[in-house]
Design a protein around this motif. Structure first.
Motif, PDB file in Angstrom:
ATOM      1  N   GLU A  72      -3.009 -27.053  42.908  1.00 47.82           N
ATOM      2  CA  GLU A  72      -2.574 -26.444  41.649  1.00 47.82           C
ATOM      3  C   GLU A  72      -2.144 -27.459  40.591  1.00 47.82           C
ATOM      4  O   GLU A  72      -1.956 -27.094  39.435  1.00 47.82           O
ATOM      5  CB  GLU A  72      -1.419 -25.474  41.912  1.00 47.82           C
ATOM      6  CG  GLU A  72      -1.767 -24.346  42.855  1.00 47.82           C
ATOM      7  CD  GLU A  72      -2.903 -23.481  42.333  1.00 47.82           C
ATOM      8  OE1 GLU A  72      -2.951 -23.221  41.115  1.00 47.82           O
ATOM      9  OE2 GLU A  72      -3.750 -23.068  43.145  1.00 47.82           O
ATOM     10  N   LEU A  73      -1.988 -28.718  40.967  1.00 45.06           N
ATOM     11  CA  LEU A  73      -1.538 -29.740  40.009  1.00 45.06           C
ATOM     12  C   LEU A  73      -2.693 -30.201  39.132  1.00 45.06           C
ATOM     13  O   LEU A  73      -3.847 -30.224  39.564  1.00 45.06           O
ATOM     14  CB  LEU A  73      -0.961 -30.945  40.755  1.00 45.06           C
ATOM     15  CG  LEU A  73       0.312 -30.702  41.541  1.00 45.06           C
ATOM     16  CD1 LEU A  73       0.697 -31.961  42.308  1.00 45.06           C
ATOM     17  CD2 LEU A  73       1.442 -30.259  40.635  1.00 45.06           C
ATOM     18  N   ASP A 111       3.082 -41.697  43.782  1.00 50.97           N
ATOM     19  CA  ASP A 111       2.393 -40.629  44.492  1.00 50.97           C
ATOM     20  C   ASP A 111       2.866 -39.261  44.001  1.00 50.97           C
ATOM     21  O   ASP A 111       4.071 -39.026  43.841  1.00 50.97           O
ATOM     22  CB  ASP A 111       2.670 -40.804  45.989  1.00 50.97           C
ATOM     23  CG  ASP A 111       1.970 -39.770  46.825  1.00 50.97           C
ATOM     24  OD1 ASP A 111       0.745 -39.631  46.694  1.00 50.97           O
ATOM     25  OD2 ASP A 111       2.664 -39.105  47.622  1.00 50.97           O
ATOM     26  N   ASP A 112       1.917 -38.348  43.760  1.00 47.88           N
ATOM     27  CA  ASP A 112       2.260 -37.003  43.289  1.00 47.88           C
ATOM     28  C   ASP A 112       3.183 -36.273  44.259  1.00 47.88           C
ATOM     29  O   ASP A 112       4.089 -35.556  43.843  1.00 47.88           O
ATOM     30  CB  ASP A 112       0.993 -36.166  43.086  1.00 47.88           C
ATOM     31  CG  ASP A 112       0.214 -36.574  41.852  1.00 47.88           C
ATOM     32  OD1 ASP A 112       0.782 -37.222  40.964  1.00 47.88           O
ATOM     33  OD2 ASP A 112      -0.981 -36.220  41.778  1.00 47.88           O
ATOM     34  N   ARG A 113       2.951 -36.453  45.547  1.00 53.24           N
ATOM     35  CA  ARG A 113       3.785 -35.765  46.545  1.00 53.24           C
ATOM     36  C   ARG A 113       5.228 -36.240  46.457  1.00 53.24           C
ATOM     37  O   ARG A 113       6.158 -35.430  46.503  1.00 53.24           O
ATOM     38  CB  ARG A 113       3.219 -36.019  47.940  1.00 53.24           C
ATOM     39  CG  ARG A 113       3.920 -35.237  49.021  1.00 53.24           C
ATOM     40  CD  ARG A 113       3.201 -35.423  50.332  1.00 53.24           C
ATOM     41  NE  ARG A 113       3.814 -34.634  51.398  1.00 53.24           N
ATOM     42  CZ  ARG A 113       3.244 -34.387  52.553  1.00 53.24           C
ATOM     43  NH1 ARG A 113       2.043 -34.855  52.810  1.00 53.24           N
ATOM     44  NH2 ARG A 113       3.867 -33.676  53.463  1.00 53.24           N
ATOM     45  N   MET A 160       6.792 -34.684  43.328  1.00 49.77           N
ATOM     46  CA  MET A 160       7.100 -33.263  43.512  1.00 49.77           C
ATOM     47  C   MET A 160       8.317 -33.078  44.411  1.00 49.77           C
ATOM     48  O   MET A 160       9.191 -32.256  44.131  1.00 49.77           O
ATOM     49  CB  MET A 160       5.888 -32.534  44.099  1.00 49.77           C
ATOM     50  CG  MET A 160       6.123 -31.056  44.300  1.00 49.77           C
ATOM     51  SD  MET A 160       6.473 -30.152  42.792  1.00 49.77           S
ATOM     52  CE  MET A 160       4.829 -29.986  42.135  1.00 49.77           C
ATOM     53  N   TRP A 168       1.707 -28.987  51.331  1.00 49.65           N
ATOM     54  CA  TRP A 168       1.350 -29.936  50.277  1.00 49.65           C
ATOM     55  C   TRP A 168      -0.101 -29.724  49.827  1.00 49.65           C
ATOM     56  O   TRP A 168      -0.399 -29.789  48.640  1.00 49.65           O
ATOM     57  CB  TRP A 168       1.575 -31.377  50.710  1.00 49.65           C
ATOM     58  CG  TRP A 168       1.051 -32.314  49.679  1.00 49.65           C
ATOM     59  CD1 TRP A 168       0.034 -33.201  49.811  1.00 49.65           C
ATOM     60  CD2 TRP A 168       1.487 -32.427  48.322  1.00 49.65           C
ATOM     61  NE1 TRP A 168      -0.188 -33.853  48.632  1.00 49.65           N
ATOM     62  CE2 TRP A 168       0.691 -33.391  47.703  1.00 49.65           C
ATOM     63  CE3 TRP A 168       2.457 -31.788  47.571  1.00 49.65           C
ATOM     64  CZ2 TRP A 168       0.847 -33.751  46.355  1.00 49.65           C
ATOM     65  CZ3 TRP A 168       2.622 -32.144  46.234  1.00 49.65           C
ATOM     66  CH2 TRP A 168       1.825 -33.105  45.647  1.00 49.65           C
ATOM     67  N   GLU A 169      -1.008 -29.452  50.730  1.00 49.40           N
ATOM     68  CA  GLU A 169      -2.409 -29.227  50.360  1.00 49.40           C
ATOM     69  C   GLU A 169      -2.542 -28.034  49.420  1.00 49.40           C
ATOM     70  O   GLU A 169      -3.336 -28.068  48.479  1.00 49.40           O
ATOM     71  CB  GLU A 169      -3.280 -29.037  51.602  1.00 49.40           C
ATOM     72  CG  GLU A 169      -3.495 -30.306  52.394  1.00 49.40           C
ATOM     73  CD  GLU A 169      -4.129 -31.434  51.579  1.00 49.40           C
ATOM     74  OE1 GLU A 169      -5.081 -31.175  50.808  1.00 49.40           O
ATOM     75  OE2 GLU A 169      -3.659 -32.580  51.705  1.00 49.40           O
ATOM     76  N   ASP A 226       2.317 -30.962  55.682  1.00 51.22           N
ATOM     77  CA  ASP A 226       1.003 -31.318  55.143  1.00 51.22           C
ATOM     78  C   ASP A 226       0.250 -30.079  54.664  1.00 51.22           C
ATOM     79  O   ASP A 226      -0.425 -30.120  53.634  1.00 51.22           O
ATOM     80  CB  ASP A 226       0.180 -32.073  56.188  1.00 51.22           C
ATOM     81  CG  ASP A 226       0.728 -33.470  56.444  1.00 51.22           C
ATOM     82  OD1 ASP A 226       1.423 -34.014  55.560  1.00 51.22           O
ATOM     83  OD2 ASP A 226       0.459 -34.017  57.526  1.00 51.22           O
ATOM     84  N   TRP A 233       3.435 -32.524  33.768  1.00 53.42           N
ATOM     85  CA  TRP A 233       2.899 -31.352  34.459  1.00 53.42           C
ATOM     86  C   TRP A 233       3.244 -30.071  33.718  1.00 53.42           C
ATOM     87  O   TRP A 233       2.455 -29.145  33.668  1.00 53.42           O
ATOM     88  CB  TRP A 233       3.430 -31.288  35.882  1.00 53.42           C
ATOM     89  CG  TRP A 233       2.813 -32.281  36.825  1.00 53.42           C
ATOM     90  CD1 TRP A 233       1.619 -32.920  36.667  1.00 53.42           C
ATOM     91  CD2 TRP A 233       3.343 -32.726  38.057  1.00 53.42           C
ATOM     92  NE1 TRP A 233       1.382 -33.747  37.730  1.00 53.42           N
ATOM     93  CE2 TRP A 233       2.419 -33.649  38.610  1.00 53.42           C
ATOM     94  CE3 TRP A 233       4.508 -32.459  38.759  1.00 53.42           C
ATOM     95  CZ2 TRP A 233       2.635 -34.281  39.826  1.00 53.42           C
ATOM     96  CZ3 TRP A 233       4.703 -33.093  39.966  1.00 53.42           C
ATOM     97  CH2 TRP A 233       3.781 -33.988  40.491  1.00 53.42           C
ATOM     98  N   ARG A 241      -5.020 -36.128  37.643  1.00 57.90           N
ATOM     99  CA  ARG A 241      -4.534 -37.292  36.908  1.00 57.90           C
ATOM    100  C   ARG A 241      -5.720 -38.144  36.469  1.00 57.90           C
ATOM    101  O   ARG A 241      -6.598 -38.470  37.255  1.00 57.90           O
ATOM    102  CB  ARG A 241      -3.593 -38.115  37.777  1.00 57.90           C
ATOM    103  CG  ARG A 241      -2.971 -39.250  37.034  1.00 57.90           C
ATOM    104  CD  ARG A 241      -2.003 -40.016  37.847  1.00 57.90           C
ATOM    105  NE  ARG A 241      -2.222 -39.787  39.271  1.00 57.90           N
ATOM    106  CZ  ARG A 241      -1.343 -40.066  40.188  1.00 57.90           C
ATOM    107  NH1 ARG A 241      -0.205 -40.554  39.864  1.00 57.90           N
ATOM    108  NH2 ARG A 241      -1.597 -39.848  41.459  1.00 57.90           N
ATOM    109  N   LYS A 292      -0.945 -29.213  46.003  1.00 54.99           N
ATOM    110  CA  LYS A 292      -1.762 -30.249  45.360  1.00 54.99           C
ATOM    111  C   LYS A 292      -2.944 -29.649  44.602  1.00 54.99           C
ATOM    112  O   LYS A 292      -3.317 -30.121  43.535  1.00 54.99           O
ATOM    113  CB  LYS A 292      -2.251 -31.233  46.418  1.00 54.99           C
ATOM    114  CG  LYS A 292      -3.037 -32.388  45.873  1.00 54.99           C
ATOM    115  CD  LYS A 292      -3.322 -33.424  46.932  1.00 54.99           C
ATOM    116  CE  LYS A 292      -4.444 -32.993  47.830  1.00 54.99           C
ATOM    117  NZ  LYS A 292      -4.922 -34.064  48.723  1.00 54.99           N
TER     118      LYS A 292
END
Length: 78
Positions: free
Chosen positions: A17-18, A37-39, A42, A11-12, A8, A75, A21, A15
């Motif tokens: 840097e993405l 889901d973006d996660r 990725m 991922w934070e 987690d 992306w 949307r 996230k």
């Protein structure tokens, strides 16, 4: 070395840097399917890079291969 999902905390950091949307706006309801889901996308992209497998071999848990590939392209452009 085995494939591992993001923690987690990692991922934070990713996230942030993405690109943000944009959601389609419709007067009454949102149109189309709920976005993947973006996660998951990725992790699917990294799974492809890690294994060297073709997109057609992407496990179902990451979403459809065409969806994940399209998100990678989006992306990259943004």
């Amino acid at each position: 070395m085995a494939w591992r999902k993001f923690t987690d905390a990692k991922w934070e950091k990713i996230k942030a840097e993405l690109p943000i949307r944009k959601r389609p706006w419709v007067k009454r309801k949102r149109a189309g399917r709920k976005p993947v889901d973006d996660r998951n996308c990725m992790e699917g992209i990294l799974w492809i890079l890690w294994t060297g497998s073709p997109w057609s071999e992407l496990p179902e848990r990451y979403g459809r291969p065409s969806t994940v590939h399209r998100r990678l392209q989006k992306w990259t452009r943004e």
